[in-house]
Design a protein around this motif. Structure first.
Motif, PDB file in Angstrom:
ATOM      1  N   ASP A  38      -5.912   6.589  -3.851  1.00 13.36           N
ATOM      2  CA  ASP A  38      -6.378   6.646  -2.468  1.00 13.36           C
ATOM      3  C   ASP A  38      -6.025   5.336  -1.759  1.00 13.36           C
ATOM      4  O   ASP A  38      -6.613   4.297  -2.058  1.00 13.36           O
ATOM      5  CB  ASP A  38      -7.888   6.873  -2.432  1.00 13.36           C
ATOM      6  CG  ASP A  38      -8.429   6.932  -1.006  1.00 13.36           C
ATOM      7  OD1 ASP A  38      -7.618   6.950  -0.059  1.00 13.36           O
ATOM      8  OD2 ASP A  38      -9.668   6.972  -0.844  1.00 13.36           O
ATOM      9  N   PRO A  39      -5.080   5.368  -0.797  1.00 14.12           N
ATOM     10  CA  PRO A  39      -4.698   4.120  -0.114  1.00 14.12           C
ATOM     11  C   PRO A  39      -5.851   3.471   0.645  1.00 14.12           C
ATOM     12  O   PRO A  39      -5.820   2.275   0.913  1.00 14.12           O
ATOM     13  CB  PRO A  39      -3.592   4.574   0.852  1.00 14.12           C
ATOM     14  CG  PRO A  39      -3.109   5.882   0.320  1.00 14.12           C
ATOM     15  CD  PRO A  39      -4.296   6.515  -0.330  1.00 14.12           C
ATOM     16  N   ALA A  40      -6.865   4.272   0.991  1.00 10.32           N
ATOM     17  CA  ALA A  40      -8.010   3.728   1.733  1.00 10.32           C
ATOM     18  C   ALA A  40      -9.094   3.184   0.810  1.00 10.32           C
ATOM     19  O   ALA A  40     -10.100   2.651   1.284  1.00 10.32           O
ATOM     20  CB  ALA A  40      -8.597   4.806   2.643  1.00 10.32           C
ATOM     21  N   ARG A  61       0.810  -1.221   0.000  1.00 13.03           N
ATOM     22  CA  ARG A  61       0.000   0.000   0.000  1.00 13.03           C
ATOM     23  C   ARG A  61       0.843   1.272   0.000  1.00 13.03           C
ATOM     24  O   ARG A  61       0.295   2.371  -0.124  1.00 13.03           O
ATOM     25  CB  ARG A  61      -0.930  -0.007   1.219  1.00 13.03           C
ATOM     26  CG  ARG A  61      -2.092  -0.976   1.078  1.00 13.03           C
ATOM     27  CD  ARG A  61      -3.056  -0.876   2.246  1.00 13.03           C
ATOM     28  NE  ARG A  61      -2.588  -1.617   3.399  1.00 13.03           N
ATOM     29  CZ  ARG A  61      -2.892  -2.886   3.631  1.00 13.03           C
ATOM     30  NH1 ARG A  61      -3.639  -3.548   2.774  1.00 13.03           N
ATOM     31  NH2 ARG A  61      -2.453  -3.500   4.711  1.00 13.03           N
ATOM     32  N   LEU A  62       2.147   1.136   0.161  1.00 16.17           N
ATOM     33  CA  LEU A  62       3.001   2.324   0.205  1.00 16.17           C
ATOM     34  C   LEU A  62       3.020   3.051  -1.131  1.00 16.17           C
ATOM     35  O   LEU A  62       3.096   2.428  -2.188  1.00 16.17           O
ATOM     36  CB  LEU A  62       4.428   1.929   0.568  1.00 16.17           C
ATOM     37  CG  LEU A  62       4.763   1.696   2.035  1.00 16.17           C
ATOM     38  CD1 LEU A  62       6.230   1.329   2.158  1.00 16.17           C
ATOM     39  CD2 LEU A  62       4.452   2.920   2.879  1.00 16.17           C
ATOM     40  N   LYS A  63       2.971   4.357  -1.062  1.00 15.93           N
ATOM     41  CA  LYS A  63       3.175   5.194  -2.242  1.00 15.93           C
ATOM     42  C   LYS A  63       4.589   5.755  -2.168  1.00 15.93           C
ATOM     43  O   LYS A  63       4.882   6.644  -1.367  1.00 15.93           O
ATOM     44  CB  LYS A  63       2.136   6.322  -2.283  1.00 15.93           C
ATOM     45  CG  LYS A  63       0.703   5.829  -2.415  1.00 15.93           C
ATOM     46  CD  LYS A  63       0.484   5.066  -3.723  1.00 15.93           C
ATOM     47  CE  LYS A  63      -0.948   4.613  -3.879  1.00 15.93           C
ATOM     48  NZ  LYS A  63      -1.160   3.833  -5.110  1.00 15.93           N
ATOM     49  N   ASP A  71     -14.427   3.061  -8.898  1.00 16.69           N
ATOM     50  CA  ASP A  71     -15.356   3.941  -8.186  1.00 16.69           C
ATOM     51  C   ASP A  71     -16.640   3.206  -7.813  1.00 16.69           C
ATOM     52  O   ASP A  71     -17.170   3.385  -6.705  1.00 16.69           O
ATOM     53  CB  ASP A  71     -15.683   5.175  -9.040  1.00 16.69           C
ATOM     54  CG  ASP A  71     -14.500   6.123  -9.151  1.00 16.69           C
ATOM     55  OD1 ASP A  71     -13.571   6.011  -8.321  1.00 16.69           O
ATOM     56  OD2 ASP A  71     -14.499   6.962 -10.067  1.00 16.69           O
ATOM     57  N   GLN A  72     -17.148   2.377  -8.720  1.00 15.32           N
ATOM     58  CA  GLN A  72     -18.356   1.613  -8.406  1.00 15.32           C
ATOM     59  C   GLN A  72     -18.084   0.630  -7.271  1.00 15.32           C
ATOM     60  O   GLN A  72     -18.909   0.443  -6.378  1.00 15.32           O
ATOM     61  CB  GLN A  72     -18.827   0.865  -9.645  1.00 15.32           C
ATOM     62  CG  GLN A  72     -19.244   1.765 -10.800  1.00 15.32           C
ATOM     63  CD  GLN A  72     -19.634   0.954 -12.026  1.00 15.32           C
ATOM     64  OE1 GLN A  72     -20.520   0.119 -11.957  1.00 15.32           O
ATOM     65  NE2 GLN A  72     -18.944   1.185 -13.137  1.00 15.32           N
ATOM     66  N   SER A  73     -16.918   0.005  -7.308  1.00 27.43           N
ATOM     67  CA  SER A  73     -16.533  -0.904  -6.241  1.00 27.43           C
ATOM     68  C   SER A  73     -16.504  -0.173  -4.907  1.00 27.43           C
ATOM     69  O   SER A  73     -17.017  -0.676  -3.895  1.00 27.43           O
ATOM     70  CB  SER A  73     -15.159  -1.506  -6.552  1.00 27.43           C
ATOM     71  OG  SER A  73     -14.644  -2.207  -5.450  1.00 27.43           O
ATOM     72  N   ALA A  74     -15.912   1.011  -4.883  1.00 32.18           N
ATOM     73  CA  ALA A  74     -15.815   1.787  -3.640  1.00 32.18           C
ATOM     74  C   ALA A  74     -17.190   2.137  -3.092  1.00 32.18           C
ATOM     75  O   ALA A  74     -17.419   2.096  -1.881  1.00 32.18           O
ATOM     76  CB  ALA A  74     -14.998   3.053  -3.886  1.00 32.18           C
TER      77      ALA A  74
END
Length: 431
Positions: free
Chosen positions: A247-249, A39-41, A349-352
């Motif tokens: 967005d990591p979240a 998850r690191l950027k 986006d739909q998944s989120a």
């Protein structure tokens, strides 16, 4: 070190309240857990220092994910606690260890993971430690002996007493009570008092702070480059934990793929096309009777690869295609999808939004958790959504490798699926 380079430090109790986490060039993260490195950027020139990690209530950081980051060209260092353990295990294999605790593991003075273990609070209390790590007791008694403030025999007795207590119960109070029974109350009180930062200090904190200062100064030798094989575990964990957006979240790549598998009406067709486009020579051609030689059709029914109705009604080509689709695996034979299909990126986006329904449900009812949803309820809801009574074979047609994998991926989307089924079953009202 140039201003654009950052040291990503995963730390908790070892650096609770430490000012080094506020230094320029340091980006502080909570204690590391499995998946966090994906998850690191990261920017070019960044490095990672592992200090503390989670290991009881979630999987610890795995060796292969450390190797994956090394393969991506990121220098990784370890010190003080779990970081010292992992650095010892990765000597010469993509990680550099720093500090006294690392040296003790490397040289064999310490051999048990439990020697650095302790219990601590969460972020709301700054990851404050509730118990003492054995390595902290060992180090402080060493230094007291060297300073002539503690007899070696008493130091050994204090360490042995601390070792006799499980790390989860090694509070100051428990240590003092046990020491009083053995006539070591004064010696234990001295050792515990010297662990404070304004006295001799805790070796885990000293190691971690020194490691950060040395990394900022550029005086630590980075790990030598090693070849890292691209295993199926690396591929699977990358899918599971890599964010699908900036967005990591947000949803991970695996969650977006699961959204497509669960909700796209045409995904079985997409999956069939994916399989047929990726068959390797060892798979029999569609229509080749060789597929029947490995397993009789009746055995395929028993194993849930074909339904009895399919066996009775479909021709040989259709049966062979379904067997190929439902048994397809990428090398080395474990994964159906080992890379994220690029054409699904637009579904993030739909998944989120659908995952957000589950988050809202948890906020409204803190007792609700997707992991508590009965498997039978999951099967019933998605069977209704898909309009099928043959759930076992249908999940294979949607690219899941088993009903168990389907249920694991479906749980976070259950609220959304139930809402869709409810909308279908609610009769429309005509004004």
């Amino acid at each position: 070190m140039p201003d654009t380079q950052t040291i990503h430090v995963f730390a908790g109790p070892s650096l609770s309240g430490s000012a080094v986490l506020e230094l320029d060039g340091v980006c502080a993260h909570p204690p590391i857990a499995h998946g966090d490195l994906y998850r690191l950027k990261l920017n070019e020139g960044d490095s990672v220092l592992i200090v503390d990690g989670i290991y009881q209530h979630t999987a610890p950081v795995r060796h292969k994910e450390i190797l994956a980051l090394h393969a991506a060209g990121v220098p990784i260092y370890g010190t003080a606690s779990l970081g010292a353990l992992r650095a010892t295990e990765h000597q010469g294999h993509g990680m550099t260890g720093v500090g006294t605790v690392f040296g003790w593991y490397r040289d064999g003075r310490l051999i048990s993971d439990a020697d650095v273990a302790l219990t601590h609070g969460d972020a709301d209390v700054g990851y404050r430690a509730f118990t003492q790590a054995l390595v902290s007791i060992i180090s402080v008694t060493d230094r007291l002996v060297s300073a002539g403030r503690l007899d070696q025999a008493d130091a050994d007795a204090v360490v042995d007493l601390a070792r006799s207590l499980h790390f989860s119960t090694r509070t100051n109070g428990a240590l003092q009570a046990a020491a009083a029974k053995q006539g070591l109350a004064d010696q234990m009180r001295l050792a515990l008092s010297e662990l404070h930062s304004d006295r001799l200090g805790d070796i885990k904190r000293l190691d971690a702070e020194a490691a950060i200062h040395d990394l900022l100064a550029g005086t630590v030798t980075p790990p030598a480059t090693v070849d890292v094989p691209l295993t199926t575990w690396r591929k699977e964990w990358s899918l599971q934990h890599t964010p699908a957006t900036s967005d990591p979240a947000g949803p991970t790549l695996r969650q977006v793929l699961a959204f497509a598998q669960l909700f796209l009406p045409d995904f079985p067709d997409r999956h069939t096309a994916h399989v047929l486009a990726n068959l390797t020579p060892e798979y029999p051609e569609v229509g080749d009777p060789a597929w029947q030689e490995a397993l009789p059709p009746e055995e395929l029914v028993r194993r849930g690869i074909l339904s009895a109705d399919e066996l009775a009604t479909l021709d040989q080509d259709a049966l062979a295609t379904r067997v190929l689709v439902r048994t397809f695996r990428r090398r080395s034979g474990r994964l159906v999808y080992d890379e994220f299909p690029p054409d699904l990126a637009e579904l993030a986006d739909q998944s989120a939004r659908l995952l957000g329904l589950t988050s809202q449900a948890i906020q409204l009812n803190p007792n609700f958790h997707p992991g508590d949803i009965p498997s039978a309820e999951l099967d019933k809801t998605f069977g209704e959504l898909w309009g099928t009574a043959e759930l076992v074979t249908h999940v294979l047609d949607r690219g899941f490798r088993s009903p168990e994998e389907f249920r694991e991926q479906a749980r976070p989307y259950f609220i959304a699926a139930r809402a869709f089924v409810g909308m279908r079953s609610t009769p429309s009202k005509v004004a």
